[in-house]
Design a protein around this motif. Structure first.
Motif: not given
Length: 87
Positions: A20-49
């Motif tokens: 729904h956010r248009g993410h595609r295989i191969g997309d990369t994100f720097d956690y500290d500087t680009e986390r606003g670009k990542l889907c909030p649902m995925a970010m919610h799961v990513a945080f504890p990891y």
């Protein structure tokens, strides 16, 4: 001690629908500087990891310095990899 940088990469897709956010295989994100670009649902799961990796923990059955997780949208199921960036 400086916290290590974390890179998030979309590595696979399991669900029948597109992201729904248009993410595609191969997309990369720097956690500290680009986390606003990542889907909030995925970010919610990513945080504890990310916290586990940043503070010296490990995920059982996964290579050191990495964590693989899925977005929680059952129609999409994007698979992400979080990894410590060594420079």
């Amino acid at each position: 001690m400086t916290r290590p940088k974390i890179k998030l990469t979309l590595i696979d897709k399991k669900g029948p629908c597109g992201c729904h956010r248009g993410h595609r295989i191969g997309d990369t994100f720097d956690y500290d500087t680009e986390r606003g670009k990542l889907c909030p649902m995925a970010m919610h799961v990513a945080f504890p990891y990310v916290d586990i990796l940043r503070y010296g923990g490990a995920i059982p059955g996964q290579p050191e310095g990495t964590a693989v997780f899925c977005c929680p949208d059952a129609d999409v199921i994007n698979v992400f990899k979080a990894e410590i960036v060594t420079e």
